[in-house]
Design an enzyme around this catalytic site. Sequence first.
Site, PDB file in Angstrom:
ATOM      1  N   ASP A 215       0.848  -1.158  -0.191  1.00  0.00           N
ATOM      2  CA  ASP A 215       0.134   0.044  -0.060  1.00  0.00           C
ATOM      3  C   ASP A 215       0.805   1.282   0.051  1.00  0.00           C
ATOM      4  OD1 ASP A 215      -2.715   0.857   0.450  1.00  0.00           O
ATOM      5  OD2 ASP A 215      -1.816   1.928   2.387  1.00  0.00           O
ATOM      6  N   GLU A 267      14.080 -16.008   0.233  1.00  0.00           N
ATOM      7  CA  GLU A 267      14.507 -17.152   0.867  1.00  0.00           C
ATOM      8  C   GLU A 267      13.249 -18.305   0.840  1.00  0.00           C
ATOM      9  OE1 GLU A 267      14.699 -15.902   5.011  1.00  0.00           O
ATOM     10  OE2 GLU A 267      16.231 -14.392   4.656  1.00  0.00           O
TER      11      GLU A 267
HETATM   12  C1  BGC Z   1      -5.593   2.149  -0.413  1.00  0.00           C
HETATM   13  C2  BGC Z   1      -6.756   2.831   0.064  1.00  0.00           C
HETATM   14  C3  BGC Z   1      -6.255   3.462   1.472  1.00  0.00           C
HETATM   15  C4  BGC Z   1      -4.885   4.286   1.315  1.00  0.00           C
HETATM   16  C5  BGC Z   1      -4.365   4.685   2.951  1.00  0.00           C
HETATM   17  C6  BGC Z   1      -4.590   3.360  -0.686  1.00  0.00           C
HETATM   18  O1  BGC Z   1      -3.878   3.285  -1.393  1.00  0.00           O
HETATM   19  O2  BGC Z   1      -5.878   1.495  -1.587  1.00  0.00           O
HETATM   20  O3  BGC Z   1      -8.013   2.285   0.048  1.00  0.00           O
HETATM   21  O4  BGC Z   1      -7.402   4.510   1.839  1.00  0.00           O
HETATM   22  O5  BGC Z   1      -4.119   3.719   0.630  1.00  0.00           O
HETATM   23  O6  BGC Z   1      -3.937   3.317   3.308  1.00  0.00           O
END
Ligand code: BGC
Length: 552
Positions: A215, A267
């Site tokens: 993310d 790994e």
């Molecule tokens: C996720 C979102 C989220 C944000 C903060 C994004 O890229 O896909 O759903 O709100 O990151 O974590």
Amino acid sequence: MSEFTFLAGDAHWWRQAVIYQIYPRSFADSNGDGIGDLKGIISRVPYLKQLGVDAVWMSPFYPSALADGGYDVDDYRDIDPRIGTLAEFDELIDALHANGMRLIADIVPNHSGSGHKWFQEALKAAPGSPERDRYIFRDGKGENGEIRPSELASHFGPTAWTRITEPDGTPGQWYMHLFASEQPDWNWDNEEVRADFRKTVKFWCDRGVDGFRVDVAHALVKDLSNGHLPERQSYDVSVMKNDGTDDLFDRDEVHKIYASWREIFNEYNPPRMAVAEAWVHSNRLPAYASEKGLGQSFSFDMLGAGWDAQRVHELAANALQRAKDNGSSNTWVLSNHDIIRHATRFGVDGQFDAGKWFKANRFNPKVNVKQGLERATAMTALLLALPGSTYLYQGEELGLQEAMEIPDELMQDPQFFRNPDLGLSRDGCRVPLPWVANHKWFGFGEGGSHLPQPEWYKNYAVDVEDADPNSTLNLYRKAIGLRKGLETAEELTWIKHWFSKTILHFKRPNGWHSITNFGTKPVKLPKGRVLLSTLPLVGGKLPANATAWVQA
Ligand code: BGC
């Protein structure tokens, strides 16, 4: 713990995979609390297998206050009790592996949830303490520190700084959060933070997870040296530097972190894969997709392509070239949990502006549903025929439209509340799936649905579509199944139709043609056996808004 040797062999499974994104709280609810859970997903493994996908990417399932749908993680090495247990997680991995599918976990390294043990410790500790140093705490400006440290907007608006109350009850320091205030940003200059994430990565790898979706992968490292604090109001890529020296995003140093994760991934047999969610300039994407780093990065180009053959061609050709130069493979995306469903987007003519459209269409959406679905499935079939991996988002295989009927008081998306000027919510694509038409909660569960399901959902229920040979669901099943059998070298040849700018046609090395009609009149198909057509042919020709696959 699962170790499935029969899946172990293929180190490159992710290069040409079809990956299905599950938003766990909205997929299937086994215990009637209105929130989807792991047991619900386990019960639908046969559905996923029949759909034919190679892997499931599961959005966050960790303990969380749900300030941002689970992207506010309070404990990276556990499961939210509303979603299940670690034992059930193992059961899910086993069930997927036993059915030939992999599991990709979502890891959220830019920020934690404010309920995270370390954030709670930081609140109790003194300014300047090691506990505070794991996050980004700063003194405020002004006589009493009452002015926020910088004019930095949060991605969800308005500000990226929140002031805390010190343990002695006085107004205190401020902490930085690029997203909601319940999502404090980690300080990645802190070695303890780095070590803890390596521990998390290893934890899930050991549990048998096959890969990670990372993310906001470009945000971790920030330039906060010599008291510098970034100031900006827009997170648009256009205002980001493209040479690795931006003070907030996509700094070169971030790749050191991913190189250390790669050592862990390698790994395992096969090495674990990872895909970066990085909103950066396209010249900067290859670094995330390097085999010394995460290995693959999402390409979101197609989200803005619209219904335009030339634009789609240009974007696809560029993305393929980029992946080729880099030795990675491309990823294709039309929908996910953050964007208005593509069946709705394609039902709106012209350039789609999510914010404007959402505001203007809140309770009475102006969408050409037929056109939207036809174009959406035509685009999906086109992308499935391209080299690379395709990410599908739950419900698109049913042709679901965006659910626009959610009243303000039932909205959950922090963006909706934090940024009233934009007024855009992501909840409409997160409404729990319809499995059974003739059921109070459309078969999602027995105890309601955490976001309201609209009445029209019944027309898209799995049982209805299952029984209809011409349904979107059966089209997806057919396309994904065929694609598996057609696997071929990661190459293509574009075929020009000099007389038309609205046909997009390419051929794979095994003679598999994909042809999409972006125009208005039916077009002739290349010679060969028609394997698939997203709409019935008209006198042997491909109608408008459709894609066909032909084996020459
Ligand atoms: C996720 C979102 C989220 C944000 C903060 C994004 O890229 O896909 O759903 O709100 O990151 O974590």
